[in-house]
Design a protein around this motif. Structure first.
Motif, PDB file in Angstrom:
ATOM      1  N   ALA A   1      46.287  51.480  24.337  1.00  0.00           N
ATOM      2  CA  ALA A   1      47.181  52.164  25.195  1.00  0.00           C
ATOM      3  C   ALA A   1      46.286  52.727  26.361  1.00  0.00           C
ATOM      4  CB  ALA A   1      47.746  53.393  24.425  1.00  0.00           C
ATOM      5  N   ILE A   2      45.142  53.211  26.407  1.00  0.00           N
ATOM      6  CA  ILE A   2      44.374  53.748  27.444  1.00  0.00           C
ATOM      7  C   ILE A   2      44.274  52.523  28.406  1.00  0.00           C
ATOM      8  CG2 ILE A   2      42.188  54.462  28.169  1.00  0.00           C
ATOM      9  CD1 ILE A   2      41.729  55.581  25.175  1.00  0.00           C
ATOM     10  N   GLY A   3      43.871  51.381  28.007  1.00  0.00           N
ATOM     11  CA  GLY A   3      43.738  50.207  28.800  1.00  0.00           C
ATOM     12  C   GLY A   3      45.072  49.868  29.455  1.00  0.00           C
ATOM     13  N   ALA A   4      46.094  49.874  28.974  1.00  0.00           N
ATOM     14  CA  ALA A   4      47.440  49.459  29.577  1.00  0.00           C
ATOM     15  C   ALA A   4      47.763  50.522  30.559  1.00  0.00           C
ATOM     16  CB  ALA A   4      48.635  49.353  28.495  1.00  0.00           C
ATOM     17  N   SER A   5      47.468  51.805  29.966  1.00  0.00           N
ATOM     18  CA  SER A   5      47.923  52.516  31.312  1.00  0.00           C
ATOM     19  C   SER A   5      47.191  52.817  32.355  1.00  0.00           C
ATOM     20  CB  SER A   5      47.931  54.219  30.576  1.00  0.00           C
ATOM     21  OG  SER A   5      46.468  54.590  30.225  1.00  0.00           O
ATOM     22  N   LEU A   6      45.732  52.537  32.112  1.00  0.00           N
ATOM     23  CA  LEU A   6      44.935  52.374  33.450  1.00  0.00           C
ATOM     24  C   LEU A   6      45.182  51.082  34.408  1.00  0.00           C
ATOM     25  CD1 LEU A   6      41.330  53.257  31.912  1.00  0.00           C
ATOM     26  CD2 LEU A   6      42.727  54.648  33.535  1.00  0.00           C
ATOM     27  N   THR A   7      45.763  50.152  33.860  1.00  0.00           N
ATOM     28  CA  THR A   7      46.032  49.041  34.613  1.00  0.00           C
ATOM     29  C   THR A   7      47.319  49.031  35.039  1.00  0.00           C
ATOM     30  OG1 THR A   7      46.353  47.453  32.717  1.00  0.00           O
ATOM     31  CG2 THR A   7      44.221  47.883  33.797  1.00  0.00           C
ATOM     32  N   LEU A   8      48.334  50.045  34.741  1.00  0.00           N
ATOM     33  CA  LEU A   8      49.757  49.856  35.134  1.00  0.00           C
ATOM     34  C   LEU A   8      50.066  49.658  36.518  1.00  0.00           C
ATOM     35  CD1 LEU A   8      52.364  50.295  33.565  1.00  0.00           C
ATOM     36  CD2 LEU A   8      52.415  52.450  33.980  1.00  0.00           C
ATOM     37  N   GLY A   9      50.771  48.912  36.425  1.00  0.00           N
ATOM     38  CA  GLY A   9      51.520  48.247  38.095  1.00  0.00           C
ATOM     39  C   GLY A   9      50.247  47.585  38.862  1.00  0.00           C
ATOM     40  N   LEU A  10      49.265  46.950  38.039  1.00  0.00           N
ATOM     41  CA  LEU A  10      48.232  46.470  39.005  1.00  0.00           C
ATOM     42  C   LEU A  10      48.551  44.953  38.836  1.00  0.00           C
ATOM     43  CD1 LEU A  10      44.936  48.426  38.246  1.00  0.00           C
ATOM     44  CD2 LEU A  10      46.491  48.548  40.291  1.00  0.00           C
ATOM     45  N   ARG A  11      48.414  44.139  39.954  1.00  0.00           N
ATOM     46  CA  ARG A  11      48.215  42.619  39.826  1.00  0.00           C
ATOM     47  C   ARG A  11      47.018  42.310  38.715  1.00  0.00           C
ATOM     48  NH1 ARG A  11      48.885  39.478  45.189  1.00  0.00           N
ATOM     49  NH2 ARG A  11      50.731  40.750  45.136  1.00  0.00           N
ATOM     50  N   GLY A  12      47.603  41.098  38.019  1.00  0.00           N
ATOM     51  CA  GLY A  12      46.319  40.506  37.174  1.00  0.00           C
ATOM     52  C   GLY A  12      45.959  41.786  35.982  1.00  0.00           C
ATOM     53  N   GLY A  13      47.041  42.636  35.664  1.00  0.00           N
ATOM     54  CA  GLY A  13      46.744  43.716  34.786  1.00  0.00           C
ATOM     55  C   GLY A  13      46.346  43.029  33.238  1.00  0.00           C
ATOM     56  N   GLY A  14      46.571  41.939  33.008  1.00  0.00           N
ATOM     57  CA  GLY A  14      46.426  41.517  31.512  1.00  0.00           C
ATOM     58  C   GLY A  14      44.689  41.133  31.466  1.00  0.00           C
ATOM     59  N   VAL A  15      44.362  40.659  32.446  1.00  0.00           N
ATOM     60  CA  VAL A  15      42.777  40.191  32.621  1.00  0.00           C
ATOM     61  C   VAL A  15      42.160  41.711  32.572  1.00  0.00           C
ATOM     62  CG1 VAL A  15      40.716  39.148  33.692  1.00  0.00           C
ATOM     63  CG2 VAL A  15      43.233  38.297  33.567  1.00  0.00           C
ATOM     64  N   LEU A  16      42.488  42.445  33.514  1.00  0.00           N
ATOM     65  CA  LEU A  16      41.822  44.015  33.546  1.00  0.00           C
ATOM     66  C   LEU A  16      41.916  44.764  32.038  1.00  0.00           C
ATOM     67  CD1 LEU A  16      43.133  44.953  37.201  1.00  0.00           C
ATOM     68  CD2 LEU A  16      40.765  44.070  36.476  1.00  0.00           C
ATOM     69  N   VAL A  17      43.216  44.662  31.631  1.00  0.00           N
ATOM     70  CA  VAL A  17      43.080  45.276  30.160  1.00  0.00           C
ATOM     71  C   VAL A  17      42.089  44.779  29.215  1.00  0.00           C
ATOM     72  CG1 VAL A  17      44.462  45.499  28.089  1.00  0.00           C
ATOM     73  CG2 VAL A  17      45.400  45.799  30.154  1.00  0.00           C
ATOM     74  N   ALA A  18      41.840  43.411  29.305  1.00  0.00           N
ATOM     75  CA  ALA A  18      40.902  42.736  28.489  1.00  0.00           C
ATOM     76  C   ALA A  18      39.374  43.248  28.714  1.00  0.00           C
ATOM     77  CB  ALA A  18      40.826  41.141  28.305  1.00  0.00           C
ATOM     78  N   LEU A  19      39.234  43.232  29.838  1.00  0.00           N
ATOM     79  CA  LEU A  19      37.901  43.937  30.200  1.00  0.00           C
ATOM     80  C   LEU A  19      37.687  45.221  29.979  1.00  0.00           C
ATOM     81  CD1 LEU A  19      37.714  42.113  33.990  1.00  0.00           C
ATOM     82  CD2 LEU A  19      36.527  41.307  31.806  1.00  0.00           C
ATOM     83  N   LEU A  20      38.637  46.207  30.088  1.00  0.00           N
ATOM     84  CA  LEU A  20      38.347  47.298  29.608  1.00  0.00           C
ATOM     85  C   LEU A  20      38.417  47.653  28.268  1.00  0.00           C
ATOM     86  CD1 LEU A  20      41.086  49.010  32.216  1.00  0.00           C
ATOM     87  CD2 LEU A  20      38.648  49.436  32.310  1.00  0.00           C
ATOM     88  N   VAL A  21      39.113  47.222  27.670  1.00  0.00           N
ATOM     89  CA  VAL A  21      39.205  47.391  25.872  1.00  0.00           C
ATOM     90  C   VAL A  21      38.321  46.614  25.262  1.00  0.00           C
ATOM     91  CG1 VAL A  21      41.674  48.288  26.298  1.00  0.00           C
ATOM     92  CG2 VAL A  21      41.232  45.865  25.445  1.00  0.00           C
ATOM     93  N   LEU A  22      37.858  45.400  25.664  1.00  0.00           N
ATOM     94  CA  LEU A  22      37.063  44.580  24.596  1.00  0.00           C
ATOM     95  C   LEU A  22      35.681  45.281  24.460  1.00  0.00           C
ATOM     96  CD1 LEU A  22      37.577  40.916  25.596  1.00  0.00           C
ATOM     97  CD2 LEU A  22      38.123  41.894  23.578  1.00  0.00           C
TER      98      LEU A  22
END
Length: 227
Positions: free
Chosen positions: A152-173
């Protein structure tokens, strides 16, 4: 009175997210199918060597569960952000942290709980003993809520950003690593004839910390995203 209102808002968010998920069954079932396919591929690729299968089983099951849970992280806030519901939630009199907890619980019920129930059945492919199966289920029951909270932290930090799925993975992994180590380590400990209490206790401690800090961090990130 405010506590009762907060609990009613919490249950309302959970019911709403579950109803929406039932309307989009393909999205809800995708992580489950991914988990089943990934776990089932390893015995087919490695072969029927029981010792090897038992050795890799904890890591395979936990990594597959971790990746399956990540598939639905983008949808945690994205739909509400796109249609304006998230802004209404932020402006509602209910505490935003309580609403975030409700969305995290709904996410776990849809993506985490099915994995907990299905993992022992899939683990039979790896010829795991009964004691390891029970510890596997317990570790996933404790660990998968942590994955949802951190996600949830990663999803909220990347909310509205292009390519958010990749950024979420980089943040939470990187943040998932302790959960993976303690979760898979508990099953390994049982297989080695040791107790799993220490690993499960550490996993529970991580859950407590994530449950305390993750809603606060998520609410801050959501408010920043909506500014």
């Amino acid at each position: 009175m405010s506590d009762i209102f907060g609990l009613s808002a919490l249950s309302g968010v959970i019911r709403r997210d579950l109803r929406l998920a039932m309307r989009r069954k393909a999205d809800a079932l995708t992580p489950l199918f991914f988990f089943v396919i990934v776990v089932s591929l390893f015995p087919l690729g490695i072969g029927p060597e029981r010792d090897t299968l038992r050795q890799i089983a904890p890591g395979v099951l936990w990594v597959a569960a971790l990746l399956a849970g990540m598939l639905s992280l983008n949808r945690l806030f994205e739909q509400d952000y796109a249609d304006g519901t998230l802004e209404q939630l932020v402006l509602s009199p209910a505490p935003l942290g309580m609403l975030v907890i409700g969305k995290v619980i709904a996410h776990w019920l849809l993506s985490g709980l099915p994995l907990v129930l299905l993992a022992p059945l899939l683990a039979l492919q790896f010829d795991l003993p009964t004691s390891s199966l029970s510890v596997l289920a317990i570790s996933l029951a404790i660990g998968t809520p942590v994955l949802s909270l951190i996600g949830a932290i990663g999803a909220s930090l990347t909310l509205g950003l292009r390519g958010g799925g990749v950024l979420v993975a980089l943040l939470v992994l990187p943040l998932y690593v302790p959960v993976l180590i303690f979760g898979a380590g508990s099953v390994d400990a049982v297989a080695a004839g040791l107790g799993a209490v220490s690993h499960l206790s550490l996993l529970a401690a991580v859950l407590v910390l994530a449950g305390f800090f993750a809603p606060w961090a998520t609410t801050v990130a959501l408010r920043i995203a909506l500014e």
